[in-house]
Scaffold this motif. Structure first.
Motif, PDB file in Angstrom:
ATOM      1  N   SER A 206      37.586  36.167  48.206  1.00  0.00           N
ATOM      2  CA  SER A 206      37.040  37.256  47.744  1.00  0.00           C
ATOM      3  C   SER A 206      37.331  38.319  47.898  1.00  0.00           C
ATOM      4  O   SER A 206      37.112  39.755  46.757  1.00  0.00           O
ATOM      5  N   ILE A 207      37.640  39.287  48.646  1.00  0.00           N
ATOM      6  CA  ILE A 207      38.753  40.110  48.426  1.00  0.00           C
ATOM      7  C   ILE A 207      39.681  40.651  47.243  1.00  0.00           C
ATOM      8  O   ILE A 207      39.529  41.499  47.203  1.00  0.00           O
ATOM      9  N   LEU A 208      40.153  39.425  47.390  1.00  0.00           N
ATOM     10  CA  LEU A 208      41.028  39.451  46.455  1.00  0.00           C
ATOM     11  C   LEU A 208      40.676  39.736  44.705  1.00  0.00           C
ATOM     12  O   LEU A 208      40.752  40.823  43.855  1.00  0.00           O
ATOM     13  N   ILE A 209      39.502  38.704  45.016  1.00  0.00           N
ATOM     14  CA  ILE A 209      38.801  38.929  43.507  1.00  0.00           C
ATOM     15  C   ILE A 209      38.535  40.126  42.668  1.00  0.00           C
ATOM     16  O   ILE A 209      38.066  40.066  41.387  1.00  0.00           O
ATOM     17  N   SER A 210      37.977  40.757  43.882  1.00  0.00           N
ATOM     18  CA  SER A 210      36.851  42.245  44.034  1.00  0.00           C
ATOM     19  C   SER A 210      37.714  42.883  43.427  1.00  0.00           C
ATOM     20  O   SER A 210      37.318  44.417  44.304  1.00  0.00           O
ATOM     21  N   LYS A 211      38.870  43.142  42.564  1.00  0.00           N
ATOM     22  CA  LYS A 211      39.787  43.769  42.375  1.00  0.00           C
ATOM     23  C   LYS A 211      40.218  44.572  43.035  1.00  0.00           C
ATOM     24  O   LYS A 211      40.835  45.448  43.365  1.00  0.00           O
ATOM     25  N   GLN A 212      40.252  43.895  44.674  1.00  0.00           N
ATOM     26  CA  GLN A 212      41.262  44.958  45.859  1.00  0.00           C
ATOM     27  C   GLN A 212      42.534  43.758  46.141  1.00  0.00           C
ATOM     28  O   GLN A 212      42.921  43.435  45.950  1.00  0.00           O
ATOM     29  N   ALA A 213      43.468  44.904  46.114  1.00  0.00           N
ATOM     30  CA  ALA A 213      44.487  44.588  46.676  1.00  0.00           C
ATOM     31  C   ALA A 213      44.790  44.744  47.800  1.00  0.00           C
ATOM     32  O   ALA A 213      44.337  45.796  48.720  1.00  0.00           O
ATOM     33  N   MET A 214      45.398  43.732  48.828  1.00  0.00           N
ATOM     34  CA  MET A 214      46.148  44.252  49.728  1.00  0.00           C
ATOM     35  C   MET A 214      47.713  43.528  50.391  1.00  0.00           C
ATOM     36  O   MET A 214      48.425  42.969  50.175  1.00  0.00           O
ATOM     37  N   SER A 215      48.155  44.447  51.660  1.00  0.00           N
ATOM     38  CA  SER A 215      49.290  44.178  51.863  1.00  0.00           C
ATOM     39  C   SER A 215      49.434  43.714  53.295  1.00  0.00           C
ATOM     40  O   SER A 215      48.039  43.016  53.385  1.00  0.00           O
ATOM     41  N   VAL A 216      50.536  42.544  53.764  1.00  0.00           N
ATOM     42  CA  VAL A 216      50.476  41.612  55.059  1.00  0.00           C
ATOM     43  C   VAL A 216      49.819  41.662  55.571  1.00  0.00           C
ATOM     44  O   VAL A 216      49.127  41.598  56.471  1.00  0.00           O
ATOM     45  N   GLU A 217      50.357  43.642  56.634  1.00  0.00           N
ATOM     46  CA  GLU A 217      49.575  44.011  57.558  1.00  0.00           C
ATOM     47  C   GLU A 217      47.863  44.139  57.590  1.00  0.00           C
ATOM     48  O   GLU A 217      47.619  43.722  58.563  1.00  0.00           O
ATOM     49  N   GLN A 218      47.733  44.268  55.920  1.00  0.00           N
ATOM     50  CA  GLN A 218      45.839  44.734  56.366  1.00  0.00           C
ATOM     51  C   GLN A 218      46.139  43.790  56.582  1.00  0.00           C
ATOM     52  O   GLN A 218      44.683  43.120  57.775  1.00  0.00           O
ATOM     53  N   ILE A 219      46.008  42.669  55.823  1.00  0.00           N
ATOM     54  CA  ILE A 219      45.677  40.783  55.709  1.00  0.00           C
ATOM     55  C   ILE A 219      45.922  40.344  57.572  1.00  0.00           C
ATOM     56  O   ILE A 219      44.639  39.993  58.048  1.00  0.00           O
ATOM     57  N   GLU A 220      46.797  40.785  57.444  1.00  0.00           N
ATOM     58  CA  GLU A 220      47.269  39.990  59.399  1.00  0.00           C
ATOM     59  C   GLU A 220      46.265  41.133  60.734  1.00  0.00           C
ATOM     60  O   GLU A 220      45.618  39.990  60.903  1.00  0.00           O
TER      61      GLU A 220
END
Length: 100
Positions: free
Chosen positions: A19-33
């Protein structure tokens, strides 16, 4: 990582990340962790699950929407989101056998 800190089960976590990724947001591994209190291996498994879902979703047509790692910004993101929305529209417009 403590299981107690993790308020999400695996499916909920993967769906939330998607949901986060499809809403135009990119995330780093650290942010996901940090968001889900998980380790790098779990991030990799979750990204793989989303990639598999997107491939299955686009079955029968060229895969355009996928999760990629952008080395420039060091984050995961979904490509060709507009194509993905077209796929959703196509799926939703097909006659649903469960409609009464």
């Amino acid at each position: 990582m403590s299981r107690e800190k993790n308020a999400f089960n695996d499916k909920q976590r993967i769906l939330r990340l998607y949901s986060i990724l499809i809403s135009k947001q990119a995330m780093s591994v650290e942010q996901i962790e940090d968001l889900f209190f998980i380790g790098q291996k779990t991030v990799q498994r979750d990204i793989a699950a989303i990639r598999e879902f997107l491939t299955d979703l686009q079955q029968g047509e060229p895969v355009q929407s996928e999760v990629v790692y952008d080395r420039k910004i060091k984050k995961y993101k979904i490509t060709e989101r507009d194509h993905l929305f077209e796929v959703f529209d196509k799926i939703n417009s097909e006659e649903n056998p469960f409609d009464f």
